[in-house]
Design a protein around this motif. Structure first.
Motif, mmCIF file in Angstrom:
data_model
loop_
_atom_site.group_PDB
_atom_site.id
_atom_site.type_symbol
_atom_site.label_atom_id
_atom_site.label_comp_id
_atom_site.label_asym_id
_atom_site.label_seq_id
_atom_site.Cartn_x
_atom_site.Cartn_y
_atom_site.Cartn_z
ATOM 1 N N PRO A 269 0.826 -1.220 0.000
ATOM 2 C CA PRO A 269 0.000 0.000 0.000
ATOM 3 C C PRO A 269 0.851 1.256 0.000
ATOM 4 O O PRO A 269 2.050 1.234 0.323
ATOM 5 C CB PRO A 269 -0.803 -0.132 1.287
ATOM 6 N N GLU A 270 0.238 2.382 -0.306
ATOM 7 C CA GLU A 270 0.923 3.675 -0.313
ATOM 8 C C GLU A 270 1.530 3.982 1.049
ATOM 9 O O GLU A 270 2.546 4.690 1.143
ATOM 10 C CB GLU A 270 -0.051 4.777 -0.719
ATOM 11 N N SER A 271 0.962 3.440 2.110
ATOM 12 C CA SER A 271 1.493 3.691 3.449
ATOM 13 C C SER A 271 2.932 3.206 3.590
ATOM 14 O O SER A 271 3.711 3.768 4.376
ATOM 15 C CB SER A 271 0.612 3.028 4.510
ATOM 16 N N PHE A 272 3.314 2.165 2.844
ATOM 17 C CA PHE A 272 4.700 1.679 2.874
ATOM 18 C C PHE A 272 5.654 2.767 2.376
ATOM 19 O O PHE A 272 6.672 3.046 3.013
ATOM 20 C CB PHE A 272 4.834 0.426 2.004
ATOM 21 N N TYR A 273 5.303 3.396 1.256
ATOM 22 C CA TYR A 273 6.159 4.431 0.673
ATOM 23 C C TYR A 273 6.141 5.696 1.527
ATOM 24 O O TYR A 273 7.169 6.370 1.668
ATOM 25 C CB TYR A 273 5.710 4.735 -0.750
ATOM 26 N N ALA A 274 4.994 6.004 2.117
ATOM 27 C CA ALA A 274 4.906 7.171 2.997
ATOM 28 C C ALA A 274 5.795 6.985 4.221
ATOM 29 O O ALA A 274 6.483 7.922 4.654
ATOM 30 C CB ALA A 274 3.453 7.398 3.418
#
Length: 381
Positions: A277-282
């Motif tokens: 998910p985008e949370s990984f990159y954030a």
């Protein structure tokens, strides 16, 4: 016995890493993480190794990874790429770039690029029989003009090469700058090699735009990316090339002759990573930003200044207030006396006639490593 002699030297960056280990210095020279791999990545790798992914895959990449790359390129980069026609999975971006040079450009040709620039491009162009011609960009925003590009154009020009976000400066090219490059390449019928290794590491106030998404560049751009840098698993050796059909055919052949295929289990694991998910990159960006702030504060306290990066995980630093030494001398003294290793700025200026008194540090390391580097820098005179 006659042995071919290429005018190559060993990588200064990788040599500095070895010297740092020998001297017990904190290694802020080479851009890789010294944290353990993210738990999500290790789980994906375990599952891939437990499966049946231990033999050759298609030379241009495992089908599941190529499909994941195609989806990501459409959604994140704005580039349409067919998984069976436009993607070549390589042994990292390093192999990807030299494959592009060797497959698509005749020996004796010239490539126009921007300095300061990543050391590997110099060595790869020499090995490929090419000449780099460099636009020296202007601090503090590392800008350039169309006129500078035109000045370097010659009948031997074959391509423009850019790193966006840039290694070593952290520059993120604006859309207007990319449009200038794309139009210049289109007008002069040049290829574009776009190294987008640090595409996910873009800091507030900046936006990553892939030059291959621009109409003037779409049919002439080879996008080069490192999955090892994105997911902090540089030892897995997986990257990829994305290019139009006419270019991909040649890239596939050259990659096949170089390495046949990138490591199959890690290709499968990274296909799974692309669904994170985008949370990984954030979270990744948040951690790097905090480390950057720590290192910036330490650099200023040590008497150096830095250029605020738009992206990547590098700091381009200036030390003239602290020392009048040439950068190689200063870097050696910093490693010896403070126990902190950086890369002399002249490494990134292949045609430099002057010493810019610059040094590059990376904040890709763990927080404890950055904290120790900060402590050591505080004692340096």
């Amino acid at each position: 016995m006659a042995i071919k002699q290429l005018p190559l030297r060993e990588s200064v960056i990788r040599r500095t890493t070895i010297q740092a280990a020998e001297m017990g210095a904190v290694n802020l020279s080479q851009g890789f993480s010294d944290d353990d791999a993210h738990p999500e990545l290790k789980q994906l790798a375990h599952r891939a190794v437990d499966g049946c992914n231990h033999q050759y895959t298609d030379p241009w990449g495992a089908p599941v990874l190529r499909r994941a790359i195609a989806q990501k390129m459409e959604q994140f980069n704005g580039i349409s790429a067919h998984p069976d026609r436009n993607i070549v999975v390589t042994c990292g971006a390093t192999e990807g770039m030299i494959v592009a040079m060797e497959a698509l450009i005749e020996r004796g040709s010239e490539i126009i690029t921007f300095a300061p620039m990543y050391e590997n491009y110099v060595l790869q162009s020499i090995a490929s029989g090419l000449r780099l011609r460099t636009v020296e960009t202007l601090e503090p925003d590392f800008g350039f003009t169309r006129e500078q590009l035109e000045t370097l154009y010659s009948p031997l020009s074959a391509a423009v090469l850019l790193c966006n976000p840039s290694n070593p400066t952290g520059k993120v090219f604006t859309r207007e700058e990319l449009e200038t490059i794309a139009q210049f390449a289109a007008d002069r019928d040049l290829l574009i090699f776009a190294d987008e290794t640090y595409e996910y590491l873009v800091w507030p106030g900046h936006k990553h735009v892939s030059i291959g998404s621009l109409p003037a560049a779409a049919d002439r751009t080879v996008t080069v990316t490192s999955m090892g840098k994105t997911y902090s698993v540089t030892g897995w050796r997986v990257g990829y090339l994305v290019a139009p059909d006419a270019l991909t055919d040649e890239l596939r052949k050259m990659h096949d002759f170089h390495t046949v295929t990138a490591p199959h289990p890690f290709q499968i694991a990274l296909a799974g990573a692309m669904a994170l998910p985008e949370s990984f990159y954030a979270r990744l960006r948040k951690e790097y930003w905090e480390r950057k702030e720590l290192l910036c504060d330490a650099i200023e306290k040590a008497g150096m200044s830095y250029y605020e990066p738009g992206g990547s995980y590098f700091l381009w630093c200036e030390y003239s207030r602290l020392s009048g030494e040439e950068d190689t001398v200063f870097g050696e003294r910093l490693m010896r006396e403070a126990g902190v290793a950086g890369v002399p700025g002249s490494v990134f200026y292949p045609d430099a006639a002057r010493n810019a008194k610059r040094i590059r540090f990376t904040f890709s390391k763990s927080r404890p490593t950055i904290e120790e580097a900060a402590r050591r820098l505080s004692t340096f005179q």
